[in-house]
Scaffold this active site. Structure first.
Site, PDB file in Angstrom:
ATOM      1  N   LYS A  81     -18.165  18.191  -1.819  1.00 29.18           N
ATOM      2  CA  LYS A  81     -17.823  17.063  -2.709  1.00 29.18           C
ATOM      3  C   LYS A  81     -19.099  16.283  -3.014  1.00 29.18           C
ATOM      4  O   LYS A  81     -19.453  15.332  -2.304  1.00 29.18           O
ATOM      5  CB  LYS A  81     -16.770  16.173  -2.034  1.00 29.18           C
ATOM      6  CG  LYS A  81     -16.411  14.920  -2.821  1.00 29.18           C
ATOM      7  CD  LYS A  81     -15.104  14.314  -2.336  1.00 29.18           C
ATOM      8  CE  LYS A  81     -14.827  12.988  -2.995  1.00 29.18           C
ATOM      9  NZ  LYS A  81     -13.463  12.519  -2.799  1.00 29.18           N
ATOM     10  N   LYS A  86     -11.926  14.932   5.336  1.00 32.21           N
ATOM     11  CA  LYS A  86     -13.066  14.447   4.544  1.00 32.21           C
ATOM     12  C   LYS A  86     -13.981  13.571   5.384  1.00 32.21           C
ATOM     13  O   LYS A  86     -13.515  12.794   6.218  1.00 32.21           O
ATOM     14  CB  LYS A  86     -12.576  13.630   3.350  1.00 32.21           C
ATOM     15  CG  LYS A  86     -13.704  12.961   2.581  1.00 32.21           C
ATOM     16  CD  LYS A  86     -13.215  11.992   1.534  1.00 32.21           C
ATOM     17  CE  LYS A  86     -13.811  10.626   1.788  1.00 32.21           C
ATOM     18  NZ  LYS A  86     -13.537   9.673   0.688  1.00 32.21           N
ATOM     19  N   ARG A 100       0.852  -1.204   0.000  1.00 31.74           N
ATOM     20  CA  ARG A 100       0.000   0.000   0.000  1.00 31.74           C
ATOM     21  C   ARG A 100       0.879   1.243   0.000  1.00 31.74           C
ATOM     22  O   ARG A 100       0.624   2.212  -0.706  1.00 31.74           O
ATOM     23  CB  ARG A 100      -0.939  -0.001   1.213  1.00 31.74           C
ATOM     24  CG  ARG A 100      -1.974  -1.114   1.176  1.00 31.74           C
ATOM     25  CD  ARG A 100      -3.055  -0.940   2.223  1.00 31.74           C
ATOM     26  NE  ARG A 100      -2.618  -1.192   3.592  1.00 31.74           N
ATOM     27  CZ  ARG A 100      -2.674  -2.369   4.205  1.00 31.74           C
ATOM     28  NH1 ARG A 100      -3.152  -3.426   3.571  1.00 31.74           N
ATOM     29  NH2 ARG A 100      -2.265  -2.514   5.460  1.00 31.74           N
TER      30      ARG A 100
HETATM   31  P1  13P Z   1     -14.469   7.937  -6.170  1.00 34.97           P
HETATM   32  O1  13P Z   1     -14.023   9.072  -7.070  1.00 34.97           O
HETATM   33  O2  13P Z   1     -13.831   6.624  -6.518  1.00 34.97           O
HETATM   34  O3  13P Z   1     -15.953   7.879  -6.040  1.00 34.97           O
HETATM   35  O4  13P Z   1     -13.895   8.246  -4.737  1.00 34.97           O
HETATM   36  C1  13P Z   1     -13.973   9.507  -4.232  1.00 34.97           C
HETATM   37  C2  13P Z   1     -14.121   9.465  -2.775  1.00 34.97           C
HETATM   38  O5  13P Z   1     -13.304   9.986  -2.060  1.00 34.97           O
HETATM   39  C3  13P Z   1     -15.287   8.784  -2.202  1.00 34.97           C
HETATM   40  O6  13P Z   1     -15.391   9.128  -0.857  1.00 34.97           O
END
Ligand code: 13P
Length: 343
Positions: free
Chosen positions: A223, A137, A46
């Site tokens: 987002k 996030k 990873r």
């Molecule tokens: P994806 O662009 O693969 O949907 O992932 C973005 C993300 O951070 C989801 O929480």
């Protein structure tokens, strides 16, 4: 709370021609991705994989404003002993951190989930900040399932919005910019207008909660999902319709004070995610910068090319730089199909 710092960080995350790399897959999710390319998921593999991306100078300097890390990664060091957060910062990008603890079944709402992780969040943010994190996030997950009663329920939409806003307020209190991610999944067989209605409901509710919990909108990055047909829909809406309906809903729900919008890719193909972003930016001027915060749509190709082998690192880095460049152009409405072919 340092308002100026929050605004400065949020603006940097959505700077012109740049977007965010979501590299915060949990250990379970990255294992699934590695299984697909035949690589054993270990702490070292990873690390090697993520180090490969963070050392891609062309991408990191030009197109990646920030990287969302998973708890394991923010503590990790590159093979030569340099902290991975330092690789990111040295390239002029911002380290960020996923702080939610994933989803749990939502009591009384079969098939629905609530994101957890508020307990002790303030203390964890202090620790992450010391490790270099400048933003965070939290992902809320809303599914669409027809039925009686249909999913999502009022309970799931409100409970998740409340948790998102609480998280955002705690982040700002600690001078960390919250990425507010209310994701309406595209996994079902629903049509685009169903996605539009649910997305509108989820965004309206989220902004109401952000207001009630006194979150400073200039210091957040939203987002969202795009307004799009479900993956299993019998006929899926075209690119132009996705772009138009997404922009329409965002204009109705997202105050211009918000620092910027950075989409998730949600299961779209690499090129689809780029085309949609490009078309939206061609509809400008928009009230906010509109860019990407992709996981799969940025990493799919470099992951495949890398396949766990040191001799593939340079080719994988080229693939990552290419995808980042394409999305950087799309974030300015300047992407062109022939640039894909030329690569
Ligand atoms: P994806 O662009 O693969 O949907 O992932 C973005 C993300 O951070 C989801 O929480």
């Amino acid at each position: 709370m340092d308002k100026d710092l929050l605004v400065k960080t949020a603006n940097a995350m959505v700077a012109k021609g740049k977007g965010i790399l979501a590299a915060d897959e949990s250990s379970g999710t990255i294992k699934k991705r590695f299984d697909a390319i035949g690589v054993a998921s270990t702490e070292d593999s990873r690390r090697d994989y993520r180090e490969m991306m963070f050392r891609t100078q062309a991408a990191m300097k030009n197109n990646i404003s920030g990287v969302i890390l998973y708890d394991e990664t923010i503590w990790q060091k590159a093979k030569d002993g340099t902290p991975l957060t330092k690789l990111i910062a040295d390239a002029g990008s911002l380290p960020g951190i996923k702080v939610d603890k994933g989803v749990k079944p939502l009591f009384g709402c079969p098939g629905e989930v609530i994101t957890e992780g508020l307990d002790g969040l303030g203390e964890r943010l202090v620790e992450y900040r010391a490790l270099g994190a400048r933003f965070a996030k939290w992902r809320a997950v809303i599914d669409i399932v027809p039925g009686s009663p249909p999913v999502p329920s009022h309970t799931a939409v409100h409970t998740n919005a409340h948790a998102l806003a609480r998280y955002a307020a705690i982040c700002q209190e600690h001078d960390i910019v919250p990425i507010v991610e209310p994701e309406v999944l595209m996994d079902g067989g629903h049509d685009i207008d169903t996605c539009l209605r649910v997305t509108e409901w989820v965004l309206k509710t989220t902004f109401q909660e952000l207001f009630y919990q006194r979150v400073m909108l200039e210091g957040i990055v939203l987002k969202p999902n795009m307004v799009i047909s479900g993956k299993k829909a019998p006929s899926r809406a075209g690119h132009q319709e996705v772009a138009e309906k997404t922009v329409r809903v965002l204009k109705e729900c997202v105050p211009p004070a918000v620092a910027g919008i950075a989409f998730l890719s949600g299961g779209q193909s690499d090129e689809e995610a780029t085309i949609h972003l490009d078309l939206m930016n061609r509809m400008g001027p928009l009230p906010w910068p509109v860019t990407f915060s992709y996981g799969r749509a940025l990493q799919h190709m470099p992951q495949k090319v890398w396949a766990g082998k040191a001799e593939n690192v340079a080719a994988a880095q080229r693939a990552f730089a290419h995808r980042s460049h394409m999305n950087g152009l799309a974030a300015q409405g300047q992407w062109k199909q022939d640039l894909e072919k030329a690569a």
